[in-house]
Design a protein around this motif. Structure first.
Motif, PDB file in Angstrom:
ATOM      1  N   PRO A  20       7.893   9.602   4.670  1.00 26.38           N
ATOM      2  CA  PRO A  20       7.896   8.280   4.026  1.00 26.38           C
ATOM      3  C   PRO A  20       7.551   8.409   2.530  1.00 26.38           C
ATOM      4  O   PRO A  20       6.566   9.044   2.186  1.00 26.38           O
ATOM      5  N   GLY A  21       8.387   7.850   1.675  1.00 26.53           N
ATOM      6  CA  GLY A  21       8.105   7.847   0.244  1.00 26.53           C
ATOM      7  C   GLY A  21       8.473   9.121  -0.498  1.00 26.53           C
ATOM      8  O   GLY A  21       8.334   9.194  -1.719  1.00 26.53           O
ATOM      9  N   VAL A 215       1.937   6.605  -2.146  1.00 25.74           N
ATOM     10  CA  VAL A 215       3.135   6.983  -2.877  1.00 25.74           C
ATOM     11  C   VAL A 215       3.356   6.034  -4.061  1.00 25.74           C
ATOM     12  O   VAL A 215       3.935   6.416  -5.083  1.00 25.74           O
ATOM     13  N   ILE A 216       2.857   4.811  -3.939  1.00 29.15           N
ATOM     14  CA  ILE A 216       3.004   3.850  -5.038  1.00 29.15           C
ATOM     15  C   ILE A 216       2.268   4.366  -6.283  1.00 29.15           C
ATOM     16  O   ILE A 216       2.798   4.303  -7.401  1.00 29.15           O
TER      17      ILE A 216
ATOM     18  N   CYS B  18       7.434   2.979   3.603  1.00 27.38           N
ATOM     19  CA  CYS B  18       6.747   3.590   2.455  1.00 27.38           C
ATOM     20  C   CYS B  18       6.193   2.556   1.467  1.00 27.38           C
ATOM     21  O   CYS B  18       5.438   2.902   0.572  1.00 27.38           O
ATOM     22  N   HIS B  19       6.615   1.314   1.546  1.00 26.11           N
ATOM     23  CA  HIS B  19       6.173   0.215   0.668  1.00 26.11           C
ATOM     24  C   HIS B  19       6.850   0.195  -0.707  1.00 26.11           C
ATOM     25  O   HIS B  19       6.583  -0.685  -1.512  1.00 26.11           O
ATOM     26  N   ILE B  20       7.679   1.177  -1.036  1.00 27.11           N
ATOM     27  CA  ILE B  20       8.234   1.260  -2.399  1.00 27.11           C
ATOM     28  C   ILE B  20       9.007  -0.013  -2.762  1.00 27.11           C
ATOM     29  O   ILE B  20       8.791  -0.607  -3.826  1.00 27.11           O
ATOM     30  N   GLU B  23       6.523  -3.038  -3.307  1.00 27.71           N
ATOM     31  CA  GLU B  23       5.682  -2.937  -4.510  1.00 27.71           C
ATOM     32  C   GLU B  23       6.456  -3.157  -5.801  1.00 27.71           C
ATOM     33  O   GLU B  23       5.931  -3.733  -6.747  1.00 27.71           O
ATOM     34  N   PHE B  24       7.672  -2.630  -5.855  1.00 29.56           N
ATOM     35  CA  PHE B  24       8.382  -2.646  -7.133  1.00 29.56           C
ATOM     36  C   PHE B  24       9.418  -3.768  -7.253  1.00 29.56           C
ATOM     37  O   PHE B  24      10.142  -3.832  -8.248  1.00 29.56           O
TER      38      PHE B  24
END
Ligand code: TPP
Ligand code: SF4
Ligand code: SF4
Ligand code: SF4
Ligand code: MG
Lengths: 270, 64
Positions: A20-21, A215-216, B18-20, B23-24
Protein backbone atom coordinates in the motif's frame (compact mmCIF):
# COMPACT_ATOMS: atom_id res chain seq x y z
CA UNK A 1 -12.75 9.85 -20.13
CA UNK A 2 -10.53 8.22 -17.56
CA UNK A 3 -7.24 7.04 -19.04
CA UNK A 4 -7.45 3.39 -20.15
CA UNK A 5 -4.48 1.70 -18.47
CA UNK A 6 -5.95 -1.76 -19.11
CA UNK A 7 -4.87 -1.54 -22.75
CA UNK A 8 -1.26 -1.89 -21.58
CA UNK A 9 -1.63 -4.30 -18.64
CA UNK A 10 -1.42 -8.06 -19.09
CA UNK A 11 -4.86 -9.51 -18.38
CA UNK A 12 -5.35 -10.79 -14.85
CA UNK A 13 -2.14 -9.20 -13.50
CA UNK A 14 -3.77 -6.65 -11.17
CA UNK A 15 -3.73 -6.08 -8.27
CA UNK A 16 0.07 -5.82 -8.37
CA UNK A 17 2.35 -7.08 -5.59
CA UNK A 18 3.54 -3.67 -4.34
CA UNK A 19 2.69 -2.60 -0.79
CA UNK A 20 0.00 0.00 0.00
CA UNK A 21 1.35 3.43 -0.97
CA UNK A 22 4.49 2.13 -2.72
CA UNK A 23 5.40 4.67 -5.39
CA UNK A 24 6.39 2.06 -7.97
CA UNK A 25 2.74 1.84 -9.08
CA UNK A 26 2.65 5.61 -9.67
CA UNK A 27 5.79 5.35 -11.81
CA UNK A 28 4.36 2.42 -13.79
CA UNK A 29 1.26 4.47 -14.57
CA UNK A 30 3.47 7.33 -15.76
CA UNK A 31 5.39 4.98 -18.04
CA UNK A 32 2.13 3.62 -19.48
CA UNK A 33 0.87 7.15 -20.23
CA UNK A 34 4.21 7.97 -21.88
CA UNK A 35 4.01 4.86 -24.09
CA UNK A 36 0.47 5.87 -25.02
CA UNK A 37 1.38 9.51 -25.74
CA UNK A 38 4.15 8.41 -28.09
CA UNK A 39 1.96 5.73 -29.66
CA UNK A 40 4.73 3.14 -29.27
CA UNK A 41 3.97 -0.24 -30.81
CA UNK A 42 3.82 -2.73 -27.91
CA UNK A 43 5.35 -5.41 -30.14
CA UNK A 44 8.29 -3.18 -30.92
CA UNK A 45 8.90 -2.01 -27.35
CA UNK A 46 11.08 -3.94 -24.93
CA UNK A 47 10.88 -3.26 -21.20
CA UNK A 48 13.87 -4.71 -19.38
CA UNK A 49 14.56 -4.94 -15.66
CA UNK A 50 16.85 -6.50 -13.08
CA UNK A 51 15.69 -7.74 -9.66
CA UNK A 52 13.88 -5.98 -6.86
CA UNK A 53 10.39 -4.65 -6.15
CA UNK A 54 10.87 -1.94 -8.79
CA UNK A 55 12.16 -4.54 -11.23
CA UNK A 56 8.84 -6.39 -11.08
CA UNK A 57 7.36 -3.65 -13.25
CA UNK A 58 7.82 -5.26 -16.71
CA UNK A 59 5.83 -8.33 -15.67
CA UNK A 60 2.66 -6.24 -15.65
CA UNK A 61 3.07 -4.67 -19.05
CA UNK A 62 1.73 -6.11 -22.26
CA UNK A 63 4.91 -5.29 -24.17
CA UNK A 64 8.01 -7.35 -24.99
CA UNK A 65 9.44 -7.78 -21.51
CA UNK A 66 12.57 -9.18 -19.90
CA UNK A 67 13.01 -9.71 -16.15
CA UNK A 68 16.70 -10.51 -15.89
CA UNK A 69 19.41 -10.91 -13.22
CA UNK A 70 20.08 -8.48 -10.39
CA UNK A 71 21.80 -5.35 -11.72
CA UNK A 72 22.01 -6.71 -15.26
CA UNK A 73 19.13 -4.94 -17.00
CA UNK A 74 21.53 -2.71 -18.93
CA UNK A 75 23.55 -5.69 -20.19
CA UNK A 76 20.49 -7.58 -21.45
CA UNK A 77 18.91 -4.42 -22.84
CA UNK A 78 22.12 -3.60 -24.72
CA UNK A 79 21.92 -7.05 -26.31
CA UNK A 80 18.33 -6.41 -27.41
CA UNK A 81 19.16 -2.98 -28.82
CA UNK A 82 22.24 -4.21 -30.71
CA UNK A 83 20.28 -7.08 -32.26
CA UNK A 84 17.26 -4.91 -33.05
CA UNK A 85 18.28 -1.23 -33.18
CA UNK A 86 14.81 -0.29 -34.47
CA UNK A 87 13.24 -1.46 -31.21
CA UNK A 88 12.29 0.97 -28.41
CA UNK A 89 14.19 -0.27 -25.37
CA UNK A 90 13.19 0.90 -21.90
CA UNK A 91 14.98 -0.25 -18.74
CA UNK A 92 13.60 0.03 -15.27
CA UNK A 93 14.61 -0.92 -11.76
CA UNK A 94 15.48 0.26 -8.29
CA UNK A 95 18.33 2.20 -6.74
CA UNK A 96 19.90 -0.95 -5.31
CA UNK A 97 19.69 -2.82 -8.58
CA UNK A 98 21.02 0.12 -10.60
CA UNK A 99 23.68 1.70 -8.41
CA UNK A 100 25.01 -1.16 -6.24
CA UNK A 101 25.26 -4.54 -7.97
CA UNK A 102 24.42 -2.95 -11.34
CA UNK A 103 26.46 0.24 -10.97
CA UNK A 104 29.05 -0.93 -13.44
CA UNK A 105 26.51 -1.75 -16.15
CA UNK A 106 24.78 1.55 -15.48
CA UNK A 107 27.84 3.76 -15.98
CA UNK A 108 28.95 1.92 -19.10
CA UNK A 109 25.52 2.19 -20.72
CA UNK A 110 25.78 5.95 -20.01
CA UNK A 111 29.30 6.10 -21.45
CA UNK A 112 28.28 4.29 -24.65
CA UNK A 113 25.32 6.58 -25.20
CA UNK A 114 23.23 3.73 -26.57
CA UNK A 115 19.72 4.81 -27.53
CA UNK A 116 17.72 3.42 -24.60
CA UNK A 117 15.77 4.95 -21.71
CA UNK A 118 16.46 3.98 -18.11
CA UNK A 119 13.85 4.67 -15.44
CA UNK A 120 15.40 4.32 -12.02
CA UNK A 121 13.00 4.25 -9.07
CA UNK A 122 15.03 5.60 -6.19
CA UNK A 123 13.41 4.76 -2.86
CA UNK A 124 16.74 4.97 -1.01
CA UNK A 125 16.68 1.33 0.09
CA UNK A 126 16.71 -2.36 -0.85
CA UNK A 127 12.95 -2.74 -0.47
CA UNK A 128 12.44 -6.29 -1.62
CA UNK A 129 14.94 -7.90 0.72
CA UNK A 130 13.77 -6.12 3.86
CA UNK A 131 15.44 -2.73 3.96
CA UNK A 132 19.22 -3.05 3.74
CA UNK A 133 20.95 0.26 2.92
CA UNK A 134 21.75 1.02 -0.71
CA UNK A 135 24.25 3.45 -2.23
CA UNK A 136 21.30 5.88 -2.33
CA UNK A 137 20.42 5.70 1.36
CA UNK A 138 20.98 9.18 2.80
CA UNK A 139 23.76 9.68 5.32
CA UNK A 140 22.43 9.13 8.82
CA UNK A 141 19.32 7.22 7.71
CA UNK A 142 18.39 3.92 9.26
CA UNK A 143 18.28 0.64 7.42
CA UNK A 144 18.21 -2.93 8.69
CA UNK A 145 21.99 -3.01 8.15
CA UNK A 146 22.61 0.51 9.53
CA UNK A 147 20.56 0.47 12.74
CA UNK A 148 22.71 3.27 14.22
CA UNK A 149 22.52 5.46 11.13
CA UNK A 150 24.20 5.16 7.75
CA UNK A 151 27.77 6.52 7.78
CA UNK A 152 28.10 6.48 3.96
CA UNK A 153 27.61 9.49 1.72
CA UNK A 154 24.99 8.65 -0.92
CA UNK A 155 25.06 8.76 -4.69
CA UNK A 156 23.27 11.50 -6.57
CA UNK A 157 21.93 9.24 -9.35
CA UNK A 158 21.32 12.05 -11.85
CA UNK A 159 24.80 13.52 -11.36
CA UNK A 160 26.32 10.05 -11.62
CA UNK A 161 24.56 9.56 -14.97
CA UNK A 162 25.70 12.96 -16.25
CA UNK A 163 29.29 12.28 -15.15
CA UNK A 164 29.28 8.87 -16.83
CA UNK A 165 28.15 10.37 -20.16
CA UNK A 166 24.38 9.95 -20.40
CA UNK A 167 23.11 12.54 -22.88
CA UNK A 168 19.67 13.09 -21.34
CA UNK A 169 19.10 13.12 -17.58
CA UNK A 170 15.91 14.09 -15.79
CA UNK A 171 14.50 13.75 -12.31
CA UNK A 172 10.95 13.61 -11.00
CA UNK A 173 9.15 12.30 -7.95
CA UNK A 174 6.33 9.89 -7.22
CA UNK A 175 4.39 12.81 -5.72
CA UNK A 176 4.60 14.86 -8.92
CA UNK A 177 2.67 12.29 -10.94
CA UNK A 178 1.73 14.54 -13.86
CA UNK A 179 5.40 15.25 -14.55
CA UNK A 180 6.48 11.60 -14.70
CA UNK A 181 5.05 10.80 -18.13
CA UNK A 182 6.27 14.11 -19.57
CA UNK A 183 9.86 13.37 -18.50
CA UNK A 184 9.67 9.81 -19.82
CA UNK A 185 8.25 11.00 -23.16
CA UNK A 186 11.13 13.44 -23.59
CA UNK A 187 13.64 10.79 -22.54
CA UNK A 188 12.34 8.24 -25.05
CA UNK A 189 12.33 10.85 -27.83
CA UNK A 190 15.97 11.69 -27.12
CA UNK A 191 18.47 9.86 -29.35
CA UNK A 192 21.02 8.42 -26.95
CA UNK A 193 21.11 7.02 -23.43
CA UNK A 194 18.50 8.78 -21.32
CA UNK A 195 18.07 8.43 -17.58
CA UNK A 196 14.95 9.37 -15.63
CA UNK A 197 15.41 9.17 -11.89
CA UNK A 198 12.14 9.11 -9.95
CA UNK A 199 12.41 9.84 -6.25
CA UNK A 200 10.17 7.18 -4.83
CA UNK A 201 8.91 5.95 -1.49
CA UNK A 202 9.12 2.61 0.29
CA UNK A 203 6.83 3.00 3.29
CA UNK A 204 7.36 -0.61 4.35
CA UNK A 205 11.12 -0.87 4.78
CA UNK A 206 12.35 2.74 4.70
CA UNK A 207 9.47 4.87 5.98
CA UNK A 208 8.81 2.96 9.16
CA UNK A 209 12.46 2.90 10.21
CA UNK A 210 12.96 6.58 9.50
CA UNK A 211 10.13 8.07 11.51
CA UNK A 212 7.69 8.64 8.68
CA UNK A 213 4.32 8.04 10.31
CA UNK A 214 2.64 7.25 7.02
CA UNK A 215 3.05 7.21 3.28
CA UNK A 216 1.39 10.63 3.28
CA UNK A 217 4.37 12.04 5.21
CA UNK A 218 6.71 10.46 2.67
CA UNK A 219 4.74 12.02 -0.20
CA UNK A 220 4.76 15.40 1.54
CA UNK A 221 8.52 15.16 1.91
CA UNK A 222 8.88 14.57 -1.84
CA UNK A 223 6.62 17.55 -2.45
CA UNK A 224 8.71 19.76 -0.14
CA UNK A 225 12.22 18.83 -1.28
CA UNK A 226 11.57 19.09 -5.01
CA UNK A 227 12.51 22.35 -6.73
CA UNK A 228 11.97 22.68 -10.49
CA UNK A 229 15.10 23.52 -12.51
CA UNK A 230 13.79 26.96 -13.51
CA UNK A 231 13.02 27.96 -9.90
CA UNK A 232 16.38 26.59 -8.73
CA UNK A 233 18.23 28.89 -11.15
CA UNK A 234 16.96 31.87 -9.18
CA UNK A 235 17.84 30.43 -5.78
CA UNK A 236 21.05 30.79 -3.77
CA UNK A 237 23.13 27.81 -2.66
CA UNK A 238 21.84 28.46 0.83
CA UNK A 239 18.21 28.35 -0.26
CA UNK A 240 18.90 25.11 -2.13
CA UNK A 241 20.24 23.36 0.98
CA UNK A 242 18.34 20.10 1.46
CA UNK A 243 16.40 20.57 -1.79
CA UNK A 244 16.49 18.29 -4.82
CA UNK A 245 16.29 19.76 -8.30
CA UNK A 246 13.69 18.21 -10.61
CA UNK A 247 12.95 18.44 -14.31
CA UNK A 248 15.28 17.98 -17.29
CA UNK A 249 18.77 18.43 -15.82
CA UNK A 250 20.94 17.63 -18.81
CA UNK A 251 20.46 17.29 -22.55
CA UNK A 252 23.24 17.18 -25.14
CA UNK A 253 23.70 15.58 -28.54
CA UNK A 254 26.50 13.04 -29.01
CA UNK A 255 27.14 10.15 -31.42
CA UNK A 256 24.82 7.25 -30.61
CA UNK A 257 26.20 3.75 -30.17
CA UNK A 258 24.07 1.60 -32.52
CA UNK A 259 24.60 4.17 -35.30
CA UNK A 260 28.35 4.19 -34.71
CA UNK A 261 28.42 0.40 -34.53
CA UNK A 262 26.63 0.12 -37.87
CA UNK A 263 29.51 2.13 -39.36
CA UNK A 264 31.99 -0.33 -37.86
CA UNK A 265 30.13 -3.21 -39.52
CA UNK A 266 30.17 -1.34 -42.83
CA UNK A 267 33.93 -0.72 -42.58
CA UNK A 268 34.57 -4.35 -41.70
CA UNK A 269 32.57 -5.59 -44.69
CA UNK A 270 34.32 -3.38 -47.26
CA UNK B 1 -28.03 25.24 -15.43
CA UNK B 2 -27.11 22.21 -13.40
CA UNK B 3 -23.43 21.33 -13.58
CA UNK B 4 -22.55 17.92 -14.92
CA UNK B 5 -21.02 15.75 -12.24
CA UNK B 6 -18.12 13.46 -13.01
CA UNK B 7 -18.23 9.74 -12.36
CA UNK B 8 -15.73 8.43 -9.84
CA UNK B 9 -15.25 4.69 -9.91
CA UNK B 10 -13.36 2.96 -7.13
CA UNK B 11 -12.31 -0.59 -7.88
CA UNK B 12 -12.47 -2.04 -4.40
CA UNK B 13 -10.57 -5.20 -5.16
CA UNK B 14 -7.56 -3.12 -6.29
CA UNK B 15 -7.65 -0.49 -3.52
CA UNK B 16 -5.03 -1.11 -0.83
CA UNK B 17 -6.20 1.65 1.46
CA UNK B 18 -3.08 3.83 1.28
CA UNK B 19 -5.04 7.11 1.81
CA UNK B 20 -3.11 8.95 -0.96
CA UNK B 21 -6.22 9.87 -2.98
CA UNK B 22 -8.07 11.03 0.13
CA UNK B 23 -5.24 13.19 1.52
CA UNK B 24 -4.30 14.93 -1.70
CA UNK B 25 -7.74 15.64 -3.13
CA UNK B 26 -7.82 19.45 -3.07
CA UNK B 27 -11.56 19.62 -2.37
CA UNK B 28 -12.00 16.70 0.07
CA UNK B 29 -14.25 14.65 -2.18
CA UNK B 30 -13.00 11.31 -0.91
CA UNK B 31 -12.85 9.50 2.40
CA UNK B 32 -11.74 6.13 3.71
CA UNK B 33 -14.51 3.69 4.50
CA UNK B 34 -12.73 1.00 6.43
CA UNK B 35 -9.83 -0.12 4.27
CA UNK B 36 -11.04 1.28 0.96
CA UNK B 37 -11.47 4.74 -0.49
CA UNK B 38 -14.98 5.97 -1.16
CA UNK B 39 -16.72 9.06 -2.50
CA UNK B 40 -18.09 11.38 0.18
CA UNK B 41 -18.90 14.58 -1.67
CA UNK B 42 -19.06 14.22 -5.44
CA UNK B 43 -20.43 17.76 -5.89
CA UNK B 44 -17.11 19.22 -4.76
CA UNK B 45 -15.06 17.38 -7.41
CA UNK B 46 -13.19 19.74 -9.72
CA UNK B 47 -12.07 16.91 -12.03
CA UNK B 48 -8.41 17.68 -11.45
CA UNK B 49 -7.58 13.95 -11.79
CA UNK B 50 -4.95 14.11 -9.03
CA UNK B 51 -6.49 11.13 -7.23
CA UNK B 52 -6.43 9.00 -10.35
CA UNK B 53 -2.89 10.02 -11.26
CA UNK B 54 -1.46 9.33 -7.81
CA UNK B 55 -3.30 6.13 -6.96
CA UNK B 56 -0.49 3.54 -7.08
CA UNK B 57 -3.00 0.73 -7.52
CA UNK B 58 -5.07 1.61 -10.59
CA UNK B 59 -8.03 1.65 -8.21
CA UNK B 60 -9.67 5.00 -8.93
CA UNK B 61 -11.04 6.33 -12.20
CA UNK B 62 -12.50 9.75 -12.77
CA UNK B 63 -14.56 10.37 -15.90
CA UNK B 64 -15.47 13.97 -16.54
C1 TPP C 1 22.90 -11.71 -7.28
C2 TPP C 1 21.87 -11.30 -6.29
N1 TPP C 1 22.25 -10.70 -5.15
C3 TPP C 1 21.32 -10.31 -4.25
C4 TPP C 1 20.01 -10.53 -4.48
C5 TPP C 1 18.99 -10.11 -3.44
N2 TPP C 1 18.24 -8.94 -3.83
C6 TPP C 1 17.04 -9.04 -4.42
S1 TPP C 1 16.30 -7.55 -4.69
C7 TPP C 1 17.61 -6.73 -3.95
C8 TPP C 1 17.64 -5.24 -3.78
C9 TPP C 1 16.60 -4.50 -4.55
O1 TPP C 1 16.65 -3.14 -4.23
P1 TPP C 1 16.23 -2.06 -5.29
O2 TPP C 1 16.83 -2.34 -6.60
O3 TPP C 1 16.48 -0.72 -4.71
O4 TPP C 1 14.66 -2.32 -5.49
P2 TPP C 1 13.43 -2.06 -4.51
O5 TPP C 1 13.10 -3.41 -3.95
O6 TPP C 1 13.86 -1.08 -3.46
O7 TPP C 1 12.38 -1.53 -5.40
C10 TPP C 1 18.59 -7.64 -3.52
C11 TPP C 1 19.82 -7.25 -2.83
C12 TPP C 1 19.63 -11.14 -5.71
N3 TPP C 1 18.35 -11.35 -6.03
N4 TPP C 1 20.58 -11.51 -6.58
S1 SF4 D 1 8.89 -3.33 0.18
FE1 SF4 D 1 9.00 -1.16 -0.32
S2 SF4 D 1 9.67 -1.08 -2.47
FE2 SF4 D 1 8.90 -3.15 -2.05
S3 SF4 D 1 6.73 -3.12 -2.66
FE3 SF4 D 1 6.84 -2.69 -0.45
S4 SF4 D 1 6.89 -0.44 -0.33
FE4 SF4 D 1 7.42 -0.98 -2.43
S1 SF4 E 1 -10.58 14.55 -9.54
FE1 SF4 E 1 -9.57 15.99 -8.13
S2 SF4 E 1 -11.26 16.94 -7.04
FE2 SF4 E 1 -12.11 15.12 -8.01
S3 SF4 E 1 -11.94 13.53 -6.43
FE3 SF4 E 1 -10.08 13.41 -7.68
S4 SF4 E 1 -8.58 14.68 -6.60
FE4 SF4 E 1 -10.61 15.21 -5.79
S1 SF4 F 1 -4.92 6.00 -3.72
FE1 SF4 F 1 -5.80 4.15 -4.66
S2 SF4 F 1 -5.15 2.44 -3.37
FE2 SF4 F 1 -4.80 4.34 -2.21
S3 SF4 F 1 -6.70 4.56 -1.00
FE3 SF4 F 1 -7.00 5.73 -2.89
S4 SF4 F 1 -8.00 4.30 -4.31
FE4 SF4 F 1 -7.17 3.09 -2.64
MG1 MG G 1 15.17 0.55 -3.75
Amino acid sequence: MAFDYDKYIRPGKLPHIWCPGCGHGIVMKGLIRAIDTLGLDKNNTAIVSGIGCASRLPGYLDCCTLHTAHGRAAAFATGVKMAKPEMNVILCGGDGDGTAIGGNHFIHACRRNIDMTYIIMNNNIYGMTGGQFSPCTPTGAKASTTPYGNPDPSFDVAQLAIGAGATFVARGTAYHATQIDKLIVEAIQHKGFSVVEILDDCPTTYGRRNKFKSVIEMMNRLKDVAVPVKAAEKMTAEQLQGKIITGVLHKVEKPEYTTEYAKVIERAQK
Amino acid sequence: MEKKLPTIEIIEKYCKGCHICVEFCPTKVLEMKGFVASVKNLEACIKCMQCELRCPDFAIKVSA
